[in-house]
Scaffold this active site. Structure first.
Site, short mmCIF file in Angstrom:
data_model
loop_
_atom_site.label_atom_id
_atom_site.label_comp_id
_atom_site.label_asym_id
_atom_site.label_seq_id
_atom_site.Cartn_x
_atom_site.Cartn_y
_atom_site.Cartn_z
N TRP B 363 -4.65 63.71 -21.42
CA TRP B 363 -4.10 62.40 -21.05
C TRP B 363 -3.33 62.46 -19.74
O TRP B 363 -3.05 61.43 -19.12
CB TRP B 363 -3.22 61.85 -22.17
CG TRP B 363 -1.92 62.58 -22.42
CD1 TRP B 363 -1.76 63.91 -22.61
CD2 TRP B 363 -0.61 62.00 -22.50
NE1 TRP B 363 -0.43 64.22 -22.82
CE2 TRP B 363 0.30 63.06 -22.76
CE3 TRP B 363 -0.11 60.71 -22.38
CZ2 TRP B 363 1.68 62.86 -22.91
CZ3 TRP B 363 1.26 60.51 -22.54
CH2 TRP B 363 2.14 61.57 -22.79
N GLU B 491 4.78 66.88 -29.05
CA GLU B 491 3.87 67.73 -29.83
C GLU B 491 4.60 68.62 -30.82
O GLU B 491 3.98 69.48 -31.44
CB GLU B 491 3.01 68.57 -28.88
CG GLU B 491 2.04 67.73 -28.07
CD GLU B 491 1.10 68.55 -27.21
OE1 GLU B 491 1.58 69.51 -26.57
OE2 GLU B 491 -0.10 68.25 -27.18
#
Lengths: 754, 754
Positions: B363, B491
């Site tokens: 991304w 994350e």
């Protein structure tokens, strides 16, 4: 041939049979027909192998979900396992090594090799006699050269001489004539999950009439296999070698009416045996027993041990042939896979009957199998707990690797106790195993009265794991301790908050630790000081164990009708099972991505019901009933640990139709030919589960964990006329006999083994 | 030698320098000095290699957390990458292949091989001139044989002839005399992450004065490298081969005062180039340009392209030398790694400057890098989105693999668009990428006014991803749609419920899809019918997109002061960072197990702040300020995508000291010699982040996503005197000049490239 008697005596209540050969089901029968004696185990493969099923294929097997993986070797996989002989796989971590195949026997007639797939075979029949653990095969082979033979195989792994395996082949020429070439040997062309664990294999003829294959594994073990062969007629045997196969080769001209019997013995010794002496010396000693005592005597000794085992383990079900045979099959595998004399190993998830699950030890041992041993062989039960004591150092390393004090048992344990699970979601988050072990050791002690075990061994496990738990908890705003990021028994939700099962288990574990320590402090100050010193136990330890045990959040109370699987269970998504699960004969997991599964209310297995089953006194009948009704429709039973729990609780609720449905499911797990359930090994936890269904479920025995007296509350299936079993209980043997009308318990005169 | 002028002209504001050789930092400089032209990229390794740093070592690299992994090859790793040339690694899935090293130049004098570690080297200096992308090295080599030489290397990968690389070596004998052996060639002794992707390498001498190495990769690509060499004095070159290295070998006697210049050219062509003609024919054509035009002409053409690039990309910071150089370094790597003419590839996470992250697309491209291209090279920005359009088929396959309709972009995309991430927690759960792409394409359209892009390409992405989203949501009891099991930008929490960032992005994506479709339906019925037909769009699709967009749960509103990262964020555990994070110069992740990390409130990177940055109009200053104050102390910035976001929002809040701290962190990411940040490649997203910090943060440019006019709200750091940059905006070029007192924006007369 001496097996004539047994051939006629295929008792349907004691023998599992294969009536025709099919490549489709060969692998299933290999698992189901696995033989063993605790020390070693061999799958029920054909002596001559199978066309197209190479055993030495090398490939890269990746860590994956074993339940849902499509295994290689669809038709046949040999398996020769010695518990404790393990090696490191580059991707899968430590695994049990599939050793050289020592059953190898090949026949060739006029260039035609005997093979079940290729040969013209008639009147095929194979069966395993559970009474004596002997595997039989008989068929007629019509060779292309016109010679027609009846072949009858028989083999057993000796229960009385644990290093010995005996094989026998009877050949009767029915018509025609020709020369039969016979090769009997040891084949090292074997790979484990596609990997070669053999650093070297040395073959030799250490003395006349004896061939050997000595394997050095990558785990550093030396395995020596010796073999000799005898025939009823004069055959000149010569040692030969082809690829990785060393064998005796001989030939004989046979014509119609001729009979020939070949006997083969193999002795297996390893460098990790608890015995003094050189490998070769020991191996020859065992092999010579074959020469000296002769096959018949060896068979008798072997069979006697099996008879003795069955005396204390058998359960007789009158009125249900299928349940009877399935139950005996389960008990057979439980007895066989138990390494009775070696507390350095336990019982692996596939019962040493296949490569799946890599020969590792899971919570199954404690929760699913242990009850059978507590009540049929308490010494074996003690050994299973001793395995955990012996691997405490590995558990300490596991805790350290995560940054914690104390000991944390591995989700998938190797012989060292160190974590071998290559998938982090299980290894990191399925933490209940550590508390399950304490539950199991208390269960053992409560069932046997062996309190000394606590003081000498158990308390070490309890204190060290308590030290881990008090670091693993987090404290929340309300001052309660929580267990976050937890996978409970249900492996389809990997990271939940305060899983009821796990928290209850951990609370039990901490409370029991405090309780035992306080008891010994009061009763025996010296002993307490010993323990304090041995474990460097401080008053702060005690205070912390107590505090966390008291304030650990239990996400239910007497007012909770449906016990929540975890604090966050209701936050997961509902699923429309009928849309997703298109074929209920296959696991649900095949029809949904892991991603979706992990965010949905679809249980792999019993979780809350497992909790209720293990802590029945915590719950009312209404709670059990409501929880059962809520969870059963959303439980997929993709795990073989599930159906028995639902079956037991269904029986408790008197829902006999449901219980019967689960009984069928449990029985089919390894027995169903359609499902080929035993292909990758025996679901040995399910074997223990079947025993529990019968004893805890239908007989309604109150767990020795919670009840010091034997108490039954039977709910027999309608067609069962009688259920009879023995029970070891606090050092004595009892017999229970239950009919639809009444039940009786009486004490036996037998002494328990020390 | 012709580089004399450049040698004197090491402009501190334009050149990144290495003043002394050290094995400790060689690998860092290899990454930092990476050269390229979009088509191909080569790390800044020494022409002669480095003692002890084998490049062809084979080993089994396991899937792991790349951020925290300790990489192999501590001292040196070559890297030669052509975007799109990928192969399958057995464990890591598809990865970009490290191709044969074509810069190879070796010198030997009297048996002594030149090596920066072993040789007696003085006056060492190396620098990359960002203005022209040329890498220089100069030093004195005192050989054991007594000959002392000044060596000066220069090389560039041509920006005007994308298949060409030119190298030059000047040798000046300072004292003594001796024979210099020179070997210039192509070395195929290269492995990628320990794996050999070369099926075969064929070497040849296709015509006099030209050697070749043709590599067939396991991905099926053919790569032809051709090389020729020239010297300023007569040298007899002979083709030689040693191991996997093919080279021209020549020798020359040199004595004090002698000068020798060697020029080497390499042309590289592949079977996937968008060009007609045989590989050899094309390769020779490009190589002949070197003979025909000569090095000087080629250099001039090359430098002219770089000058043009900088004209529209440069940002001038007066008053901060360090920020100036770091920013130009970032812009240099962004320009270099952009494959301007090839929308079949995008910019991989390490900017084609290392093996880490396997050459995959994340991304980062859309969120971190795209704004730079929208405002400095809109055609390149369009190409980046076109890459996603071109990989829509792969995204459809991804959706299908999970059982969904529509298209689901890969967390780690290969050139086909198919998922390559080998770790399920990211691949399965970090789903925001699919919506980020729609955000980015709208950003491109809003920044450029290129509405046609929507109708011809963008709407396909929007509709297909919308089809995925409406299946990916779950409906809750209150009738709201939810996104469960989600990893947001942070994350360190792998499976959360209704991640605010993700849900907002998905809502944007669905709403915009509906908005564009309704707009075109009103404005142009024919065009709408075309789209309907092309995408098999139904009224039910539209209704469903609208419904889910409207009812998707957004876990905050105008009254939420601290925006929750997810619905369940407060259920995670608090951490005592000071106890755990013992050394803040190293990532937090090194000090905590993943298990504990995954259940705690420790952010890897900006999540809520990233949301606020991308949707500034959704939030009040109070919400920004409160969220910043809450999340900043618990954000570890272990990801290089984090600091720039906090820096930008700090600048928006006028917290210039904090912004300065983050600016320093962003600059150090690749520039710091102590951290050796560029060793595994360039953090190319961080390069884009630095650009955004300057333009969005300090200059305060309102994002073209939300603002059709150029609007600035500057907050310059105290010591900055002036900030100047160009901006492409709706097809025109503007220049902005900002001082502490005021700012000016004026339109330039330049035409934008079509």
């Amino acid at each position: 041939m001496n097996t004539g008697k047994q051939l006629l005596d295929i008792d349907e209540l004691w023998c599992i049979k294969e009536d025709r050969f099919s490549g489709e089901t060969t692998k299933h029968y290999e698992g189901l027909f696995t033989q063993g004696n605790g020390y070693m185990h061999v799958r029920g493969s054909f002596e001559e192998g199978l066309e197209g099923a190479a055993q030495d294929e090398e490939y890269l097997r990746m860590p994956a979900n074993v339940t849902l993986e499509k295994p290689r070797h669809p038709e046949s996989k040999w398996g020769t396992f010695i518990p404790g002989v393990v090696g490191k796989h580059p991707l899968l971590k430590e695994e049990i090594i599939n050793l050289p195949y020592f059953l190898s026997m090949n026949l060739v007639i006029a260039g035609e090799k005997l093979d079940m797939k290729l040969s013209n075979v008639k009147e095929y029949r194979r069966w395993l006699d559970l009474r004596n653990g002997c595997l039989y095969r008989t068929f007629i082979w019509e060779t292309k050269a016109g010679l027609s033979l009846r072949l009858t195989y028989m083999r057993f792994i000796s229960m009385s001489h644990e290093h010995l395996c005996l094989q026998q082949l009877g050949i009767e020429a029915l018509s025609g004539q020709g020369v039969v070439d016979i090769a009997c040997g040891i084949d090292a062309g074997v790979r484990t999950n596609g990997y070669n664990h053999f650093r070297e294999v040395l073959t030799a003829e250490p003395e006349t009439g004896c061939i050997s294959a000595e394997t050095l594994t990558d785990g550093g073990d030396r395995i020596l296999m010796l073999s000799s062969v005898k025939a009823s007629q004069n055959i000149l045997w010569s040692r030969q070698q082809k690829d990785q196969n060393v064998f005796f080769w001989g030939s004989k001209l046979l014509k119609a009416g001729d009979c020939l019997e070949v006997q083969k013995a193999v002795s297996v010794v390893t460098g990790r045996d608890n015995e003094a002496g050189e490998l070769l010396e020991r191996g020859l000693k065992y092999l010579r027993a074959f020469g000296a005592e002769g096959r018949e005597k060896l068979y008798e000794n072997h069979a006697k041990v099996w008879t003795e085992k069955w005396k204390y383990s058998d359960i007789k079900i009158t009125g249900d042939f299928e349940a009877q045979l399935a139950l005996r099959t389960s008990i057979y595998h439980l007895i066989r896979s138990n390494c009775e004399n070696d507390p350095r190993v336990a019982i692996c998830a596939k019962g040493y009957a296949g490569e799946a699950y890599f020969g590792r030890y899971f919570w199954d041992t404690e929760i699913n199998m242990l009850p059978f041993f507590i009540h049929s062989n308490p010494k074996a039960a003690r050994n299973l707990i001793m395995f955990r004591y012996n691997t405490l150092e590995g558990a300490r390393k596991n805790a350290g690797a995560y940054g914690y004090q104390g000991a944390r048992y591995a989700w998938e344990s190797s012989v060292s106790g160190e974590e071998q699970c290559p998938c982090w979601q299980y290894a990191d988050h399925e933490i209940h195993i550590t508390a399950d072990i304490v539950y199991a050791l208390c269960h053992y002690v409560n069932g046997t009265g062996d309190l000394e075990f606590i003081w000498n061994h158990g308390i070490d496990i309890m204190v060290e794991t308590a030290r881990y738990w008090v670091e693993r908890v987090d404290i929340n705003k309300n001052g309660y301790y929580e267990l976050l990021g937890v996978m409970g028994p249900d492996e389809y939700l990997p990271m939940t908050r305060n899983n009821a099962f796990t928290n209850r288990m951990v609370k039990f574990s901490l409370d029991k630790t405090v309780e035992y320590l306080e008891a010994v402090r009061k009763q025996d100050a010296n002993k307490y000081r010993d323990i304090e010193k041995r474990l460097a136990l401080t008053p702060e330890d005690m205070a912390r164990f107590k505090d966390v045990g008291e304030k650990l959040k239990i996400p239910f109370d007497a007012n909770t009708l449906i016990i929540p699987q975890s604090d966050d269970f209701q936050d997961y998504a509902d699923l429309d099972f009928d849309t997703i699960w298109k074929d209920r004969t296959r696991p649900f997991g095949h029809f949904i991505s892991q991603e979706r599964n992990y965010r949905s209310k679809a249980l792999k297995q019993a979780d809350v019901l497992q909790l209720i089953m293990l802590y029945p006194g915590d719950f009312t009948r209404e709670q059990l009933s409501a929880s059962y009704d809520y969870y059963e429709p959303i439980t997929t039973h993709d795990s073989s640990l599930s159906a028995s729990v639902y079956g037991i609780t269904a029986a408790w609720l008197g829902r006999l139709e449901e219980a019967g449905k689960f009984l069928k499911k449990v029985m089919e797990t390894d027995m169903s030919i359609e499902k080929k359930g035993a292909a990758e090994g025996i679901h040995i936890a399910n074997c223990g589960g079947l025993w529990q269904m019968i004893v805890y479920g239908f007989a309604g025995l109150k767990s020795a964990m919670w009840c010091s007296e034997i108490r039954l509350e039977p709910h027999l299936p309608e067609k069962w006329e009688k259920l009879e079993f023995t029970l070891a209980w606090h050092g004595k043997w009892y017999k229970a006999a239950i009919t639809q009308e009444k039940y009786e318990i009486f004490e036996m005169q037998d002494q328990l083994e020390a």
